[in-house]
Design an enzyme around this catalytic site. Structure first.
Site, PDB file in Angstrom:
ATOM      1  N   ASP A 319       0.819  -1.213   0.000  1.00  0.00           N
ATOM      2  CA  ASP A 319       0.000   0.000   0.000  1.00  0.00           C
ATOM      3  C   ASP A 319       0.851   1.260   0.000  1.00  0.00           C
ATOM      4  O   ASP A 319       0.649   2.182   0.816  1.00  0.00           O
ATOM      5  CB  ASP A 319      -0.960  -0.001   1.193  1.00  0.00           C
ATOM      6  N   ILE A 320       1.819   1.316  -0.914  1.00  0.00           N
ATOM      7  CA  ILE A 320       2.706   2.476  -1.019  1.00  0.00           C
ATOM      8  C   ILE A 320       2.777   2.896  -2.486  1.00  0.00           C
ATOM      9  O   ILE A 320       2.376   2.149  -3.384  1.00  0.00           O
ATOM     10  CB  ILE A 320       4.118   2.160  -0.485  1.00  0.00           C
TER      11      ILE A 320
END
Length: 808
Positions: A319-320
């Protein structure tokens, strides 16, 4: 890793250091361990009797159980023979087990003058740390634990100068697990059945990753989880709550004060239950992978945790952003190459340098088994000892097959794959509990991967159902039986009272639908009773007794479940228990209404219908706390969804029965003119736009992202009507804001081209407009004029237009 959101307020309650597992540990457990062992056993072992546990109740299921010639009675004085280096946690856990059985514990060190005494004895330890272990196992004719996998153990009963129980671990953790098996065999009694158990897990990694968005678990909940893990032979906890700012947005900063003290207690308590506390840092939002400064910041952070006793570290890259900053782009050809450089440097220069367990990670591309350039580069260039996590074919994986795992191992070029399993996590559906069993994981995965960590729910104690299933599955996938394991943990959480066990199942039935698996059941027991009722009603026969009894049970759950063995589970689920009671009251009023319709008592039917609304309104109140992107904990933010839509569907059908005989009854919900619906928003799963014009508040449209300015939801009446009233019911409830359009204008058009504004949203979940005079309308739309707070999505249960306003 999915649709999620933002840490609970600091838990400042001091908690004593946990050693061993008490009969009712702290506030959350109070568990009587149970289960079923589907192995052929001698008849004498089928039921141990004398207040002791049954061999068939052992959980997880042992690999080998054989009868012996001697049971052992542990009453009065019991001598425990240990070695000088025997695991302290196992010693303390054994002392607690014996004290709970009413025994007086006398501990001696092997080789001392009194290591062989009259009366019952327990020899505890490994063959290496306690020289009496090998002697006692030889006397019992039982092989030692040396050939077992890590965490394995042998438990044997026999006689050698008196009754003897030998608890022999392959290692320290195995010794501790032997004590946990003894605990189950005693089950509050004092007789150990005549049995030899030889046991070891098939998976190396077995546990949980606290990796969800939303309110992190409390300090006490984590302590309670470690006790539960130890008792169930789970050995791993990964600390990475998305909303611990010192893990993500402030990852370079060190812990201090109370937060550091809490981490120290967590690490110590996990160790006391032989749970490996893994610290997972999430630097990917702003790290420069090739930077010496960021490498040193990582090492400095890890070093602070290592001083607390942490020996396992993890870098979470999920989730980056998928792009490199300018400095990394000048040094590396791809994101995968940059990440592999950083991870390999940590493994070689920090982890190996300090003799720690291998580094662990979850890559940015963490799902799907097919090859890709990212996976190949990440796997080939990352140090081969680094363990890599993977979620399966999707973020949520309804099943994990052997073929899928084999492909993933090849695609990531790793010999150390283990699974981040996004079950039963609910941060994408915070209104829901997922209490169904763990299913769909192949029985052969242990041949290819190191193990599983479950990503649990925001509600820690409600997650224990699934975690007990993971414990059984990971210990031995070959014999894992999902239904059997699930039933056992329900009994454990309920306690011994049969009424509580029954009522807990009534409640759990209302929370079984897992939306990520096609065909997942929707409140199957309630659904069956509802179907039976309508079949009888449509057939003109008197039916519905089972449904009435079930609804009465649901109404009483708030009282009947309060004394259950796990008070933490009760507290976690209370909002859903209460909401279920309100729904059940609404259905009971409708049953009365339907009986009155059948008997042509229409005044009574109308009177009963008038009571329905108050119960539905109560069920729609927000009673679940939440925390979003602003990081602020707030009470009463979420409406608990319970019953998997079965309650709402019954209500809608019953209203149709009333509408047929009393079409103008004021209790009837408003029904808009027939229309077709459309939207510029994407659709989440199968929550299609047509659901907002189907006349059923039990269904809804749901977007798959937050709306942008000028996005819209629209309905077309297909011909012009004189409209005086409009109602748009958004979010999950008429009374509580949620996923909806927060800033928008309602516009009417006769031709779909020229528009007039007739109303605007005010932040509530229902938009109603009554015009002073009719307007010619064919098309209506709610158009977005501003962004939603916190990136909220959009739900619309009904969008309706009427030629006359409904009765108030």
């Amino acid at each position: 890793m999915h649709r999620m959101s933002p840490s609970s307020p600091a838990d400042s309650t001091p908690v004593p250091r946990v050693r061993g597992l008490s009969r009712r540990h702290a506030l959350g457990l109070g568990l009587a361990l149970g289960g079923t062992l589907a192995l052929p056993l001698p008849a004498a072992l089928a039921d141990a009797g004398h207040g002791s546990g049954s061999v068939s109740d052992l959980r997880p299921r042992p690999r080998s159980v054989q009868g012996s010639e001697h049971e052992v009675v542990l009453r009065g004085k019991v001598t425990v023979v240990i070695g000088a280096e025997t695991d302290t946690a196992a010693q303390e856990a054994l002392a607690e087990v014996l004290q709970s059985a009413g025994s007086r514990v006398h501990t001696v060190v092997a080789g001392s003058a009194d290591d062989i005494v009259a009366g019952p004895r327990i020899h505890l330890g490994t063959p290496e740390d306690n020289p009496t272990i090998a002697v006692q196992l030889e006397a019992a004719g039982v092989p030692g634990p040396d050939g077992l996998a890590a965490d394995g153990y042998v438990l044997a009963t026999g006689r050698n100068r008196g009754p003897v129980v030998t608890l022999a671990g392959r290692d320290a953790r195995g010794t501790y697990y032997a004590v946990q098996t003894l605990r189950q065999l005693l089950a509050g009694g004092w007789r150990v059945p005549a049995v030899h158990v030889r046991d070891a897990p098939r998976m190396e990694i077995r546990g949980a990753i606290e990796g969800f968005y939303g309110i992190p678990w409390s300090h006490q909940a984590r302590l309670d989880h470690f006790a539960f893990y130890g008792a169930h032979k789970l050995n791993t906890y990964i600390y990475t709550p998305k909303d611990d700012l010192l893990l993500r947005s402030k990852w370079r900063e060190l812990y201090e004060g109370e937060e550091l003290e809490k981490l120290a207690e967590l690490v110590g308590t996990a160790s006391a239950h032989h749970v490996s506390f893994t610290y997972a840092l999430s630097p990917g939002n702003d790290i420069t992978y090739g930077s010496d400064e960021d490498f040193e910041a990582t090492v400095t952070k890890f070093e602070q945790l290592r001083e607390l006793g942490v020996t396992r570290f993890y870098i979470a890259l999920d989730d980056i952003p998928g792009e490199l900053d300018d400095a990394d782009a000048a040094q590396f050809a791809s994101l995968a190459e940059a990440q592999a450089h950083y991870l390999t440097r940590l493994q070689e220069d920090y982890v190996q340098a300090h003799g720690l367990e291998p580094l662990e990670t979850v890559p940015t591309h963490y799902a799907g088994s097919e090859p890709s350039a990212y996976k190949r580069t990440f796997g080939e260039q990352t140090h081969p000892d680094v363990r890599i996590q993977w979620t399966g074919e999707g973020v949520f994986s309804p099943e994990v097959t052997e073929d899928s795992v084999v492909r993933a191992v090849e695609s990531y070029h790793t010999d150390h794959l283990f699974i981040w399993d996004n079950f039963p996590v609910n941060d994408g559906r915070r209104d829901r509990l997922f209490l169904n069993p763990l299913e769909g994981r192949a029985p052969t995965l242990h041949e290819h991967i190191a193990g599983f960590t479950s990503n649990p729910m925001i509600e820690p104690y409600a997650s224990l159902i699934a975690l007990a299933n993971y414990a059984d599955y990971c210990w031995d996938p070959i014999v894992y039986d999902a239904e059997d394991s699930w039933q056992a943990v329900l009994d454990e959480l309920a306690g011994a009272d049969e009424k509580i066990r029954h009522d807990l199942r009534v409640f759990v039935d209302l929370n079984l639908h897992w939306p990520y698996r096609d065909g997942s059941p929707t409140a199957p027991a309630l659904s069956a009773d509802v179907e039976a009722f309508w079949a009888a009603y449509d057939g003109g026969t008197d039916g519905g007794q089972e449904l009435s009894e079930r609804l009465a049970t649901i109404v009483g759950l708030e009282d009947t479940l309060e004394p259950m063995a796990s008070p933490g589970f009760y507290a976690d689920t209370l909002p859903w228990i209460t909401a279920a009671g309100h729904w059940a009251e609404a259905l009971r009023a409708q049953l009365e209404m339907l009986r009155a319709i059948v008997e042509d008592r229409l005044e009574d039917a109308s009177a009963a219908a008038a009571r329905v609304g108050q119960h539905i309104a109560a069920a729609g109140e927000a009673t679940v706390p939440d925390q979003r992107a602003d990081g602020v904990y707030r009470e009463d933010q979420i409406v608990p969804s319970v019953g998997d839509g079965v309650f709402e569907t019954f209500v809608s059908r019953a209203w149709e029965e009333l509408r047929a005989v009393l079409p103008d009854d004021p209790s009837l919900p408003f029904r808009g003119l027939p229309a077709t619906a459309s939207t510029t928003l994407g659709t989440y799963q199968d929550y299609a736009p047509e659901r907002m014009v189907d006349g059923d508040l039990a269904t809804m449209f749901w977007s798959d992202a937050a709306p942008e300015v000028d996005d819209e939801i629209r309905i077309d009446l297909e011909q012009i009507h004189p409209i005086t009233f409009a109602r748009i019911q958004m979010a999950g409830s008429d009374t509580t804001a949620g996923d909806q359009i927060y800033e928008g204008v309602l516009e009417f058009s006769a031709d779909g081209t020229s528009w007039s504004q007739v109303g605007s949203t005010d932040g509530s979940s229902v938009l109603e407009v009554t015009l002073p005079e009719a307007q010619e309308v064919r098309v209506a739309r709610l158009r977005v004029t501003g962004k939603n707070p916190g990136g909220q999505w959009v739900q619309v249960r009904e969008f309706g237009l009427g030629e006359t306003a409904p009765a108030s």
